[in-house]
Design an enzyme around this catalytic site. Structure first.
Site, short mmCIF file in Angstrom:
data_model
loop_
_atom_site.label_atom_id
_atom_site.label_comp_id
_atom_site.label_asym_id
_atom_site.label_seq_id
_atom_site.Cartn_x
_atom_site.Cartn_y
_atom_site.Cartn_z
N CYS A 165 0.87 -1.18 0.00
CA CYS A 165 0.00 0.00 0.00
C CYS A 165 0.90 1.23 0.00
O CYS A 165 2.07 1.14 -0.38
CB CYS A 165 -0.95 -0.02 1.20
N HIS A 219 -3.59 9.91 3.05
CA HIS A 219 -4.08 8.52 3.01
C HIS A 219 -5.58 8.58 3.26
O HIS A 219 -6.03 8.91 4.36
CB HIS A 219 -3.37 7.68 4.07
#
Length: 620
Positions: free
Chosen positions: A26, A539
């Site tokens: 990620c 994020h």
């Protein structure tokens, strides 16, 4: 960073090439699916230059930070064909290697969301008892009794709450699942069963399903499969009523005849086993559990205790092992942090230790664990010793908890009982013993490393110039502290300092002028280098990498110059929430060792015109 060297060391300490079944990444971490998690050497992984932290939660997650893509590429090069092979056999390997992890993930997914409701109700009842003992409320009054019943509601209707969380985990219709389990609680049906009711000529067992957990879980597991079957065979025009109707017709009778009685017996058996172990082993069980809780919490394994704790609380209204041990551990973490804050000359560590110590004193230990305890073996040893000492006293006096909430100074009413008036006194003494024992041991054992002192001295040097940059909110919403984010890597500031925002709209805008350095391929995260050199990571959502880019759209590319207020991302906020993901937007400065971050407007509503943060570059 030497990416190739980091990649080789990471592969080595996750158990070698042959232990890797699947690899992905990620925006901040490598995510390994392994055949055997026991082969992971977490301590060696965290010692690698460039690795910030390691999380074991089903997957082995190695936190790298901004350079995760470069390290990922090198890891893939090192693994070679092994990755391709494993990607083709991922499903098969999961069957063989992660049965335990899958079960644990399911149980945590079912039980974790229940905690706020159960904790709120339990503390309400405990507070009422405290008010009664102090003479501020009459226990015989109707007001007292009504509020007591309000506090009891989450446990009484626990089967329905469990039905909803289980259905959400299995992606089944939660309302129909709750209806199926709700049938087991119908007063008229229970009256019929008590009088000797039969279904298809079979006698129904007289069981009070209120407060029960496992009958609901088993019922919803069956319901989810039945719902899928009827959805496949049902004509679309009548599916809206036909599928729920037939699912209830099939599921509820089987639950009444088989699953309900079996689940009830299972719950009773689990509580009996724990009580038998406690009676046989006694105080040592609490002491040992308290001593190993630092490792369990750091790896997330403490969540495996939730099914037991919730089941026991529903069955007996009290818990005698996990929560009492947690009191000793939580307060021990606090004592260790305050001792470190007194001994260290590192201003950054001192501030971290004080903040984390306060949090642990109130029952929140992750900042203490990640920020202080696991950074120093002597501190970790001190916490274990203090937890054991406090746990020994708590186990010897037989402390009991009456509410499912993280034990700390503010939640002490969870130990109040009208039948056990000394229980709260024992809790207070256990708190004091755990704190003082750990505080003293840490003062004795903790010694600051020479390099830490050198770093501290250098950080105290006044630097000659700095550059301030005002950061505007990237989205409309509510600004929250970074420590409240439900991801340890962000909340403990391993990735850097900053803040988080609960968004009200699905659009992300540039908070200042800069250059796009990274747009993650699933579009849920991006990085900007600001004009003063600060690297800002956004994020969107917690674990939203699992959506694989669905509901996200990027409007910028890597290398593009952007201006403050320019749209960067759009995302479907409602659908992300509907999928069960936290939509929290995290904003952190990842190279914060060269910058001072000052957060403004804590806990306030913000818009794209709100100033939320000042980033100061410090240089020689």
């Amino acid at each position: 960073m030497d990416y190739k060297q980091v990649a080789r060391e990471v592969i080595k300490f996750v158990g070698g090439k042959e232990n890797v079944s699947h690899l992905e990444h990620c925006s901040t971490r490598l995510r390994f699916s392994l055949y055997d998690n026991n082969k992971v050497d977490t301590e060696q992984l965290e010692a690698i230059d460039g690795v910030m932290a390691v999380k074991m939660s089903g997957q082995c997650q190695v936190v790298i930070g901004n350079e995760v893509v470069e390290v990922y590429d090198e890891v893939v090069n090192e693994l070679g064909d092994a990755v391709v092979e494993s990607e083709n056999t991922t499903n098969q390997s999961k069957e063989k290697r992660k049965i335990g992890s899958v079960i644990l993930d399911f149980l945590v997914g079912v039980f974790q969301p229940l905690v706020p409701a159960i904790a709120g109700g339990g503390v309400l009842k405990s507070t009422l008892m405290l008010l009664s003992l102090l003479g501020l409320m009459d226990a015989e009054s109707q007001t007292y009794q009504i509020f007591t019943m309000i506090g009891d509601a989450p446990l009484y209707f626990l089967p329905i709450l469990v039905a909803i969380t289980t259905a959400n985990k299995l992606k089944a219709n939660a309302l129909v699942a709750a209806s199926a389990v709700g049938a087991l609680l119908l007063p008229n049906l229970l009256s019929m069963i008590e009088d000797g009711a039969q279904l298809f000529s079979f006698n129904l067992q007289s069981i009070a399903y209120a407060y029960q957990v496992f009958p609901a879980i088993l019922t919803v597991i069956l319901f989810a499969q039945v719902e899928k079957l009827w959805t496949k065979v049902s004509p679309k025009p009548i599916r809206i009523f036909f599928v729920p109707m037939m699912s209830l017709v099939v599921t509820v009778p089987i639950a009444l005849l088989l699953l309900g009685p079996f689940g009830y017996t299972l719950g009773q058996g689990l509580s009996s086993v724990i009580l038998t172990i406690f009676e046989s082993v006694g105080w040592i069980a609490v002491a040992l559990l308290a001593a190993v809780l630092p490792f369990m919490v750091a790896t997330g394994m403490h969540k495996a205790m939730l099914p037991y704790a919730i089941t026991t609380m529903g069955e007996m209204g009290r818990e005698i092992l996990y929560l009492p041990a947690s009191l000793a551990h939580n307060i021990a973490e606090s004592g260790a942090c305050f001792a470190v804050s007194m001994r260290t000359s590192d201003k950054k560590l001192k501030a971290t230790a004080i903040s984390a110590g306060i949090s642990a004193f109130f029952g929140i230990t992750e900042p203490a664990l990640y920020g202080v305890t696991i950074q120093n073996k002597k501190v970790l040893s001190s916490v274990m010793i203090g937890s054991f000492i406090g746990g020994t006293f708590i186990g010897l006096v037989g402390l009991q908890a009456f509410a499912l909430v993280g034990p700390g100074i503010a939640s002490l009413p969870m130990f109040i009982s009208e039948d056990l008036p000394r229980n709260i006194i024992y809790a207070i003494f256990g708190l004091l013993i755990s704190f003082l024992a750990t505080f003293i041991v840490t003062l004795i054992l903790f010694k600051e490393k020479k390099e830490d002192k050198a770093k501290s001295n250098s950080s105290n040097t006044f630097l000659s110039h700095h550059t301030d940059l005002t950061i505007y909110s990237p989205v409309k919403g509510e600004l929250i502290p970074l420590t409240d984010v439900k991801d340890d890597v962000f909340s403990t500031k391993v990735m850097g300092d900053g803040l988080a925002i609960q968004p009200e709209e699905g659009a992300l805008f540039a908070p200042a002028d800069g250059k796009i350095e990274m747009v993650f391929n699933t579009k849920h995260a991006l990085g900007i280098e600001l004009d003063n050199g600060a690297q800002l990571l956004f994020h969107v959502g917690i674990d939203t990498v699992q959506l694989q880019g669905e509901y996200f759209e990027a409007h910028v590319e890597v290398g593009e110059e952007v201006k403050q207020g320019q749209q960067l991302l759009t995302f479907d906020l409602n659908k992300i929430i509907a999928e069960g993901f936290e939509p929290t937007i995290v904003c952190v400065v990842t190279n914060n060792e060269d910058y001072q971050v000052e957060v403004q407007n804590q806990d306030k509503q913000v818009t794209e015109e709100s100033e939320i943060m000042t980033i100061t570059k410090i240089g020689e």
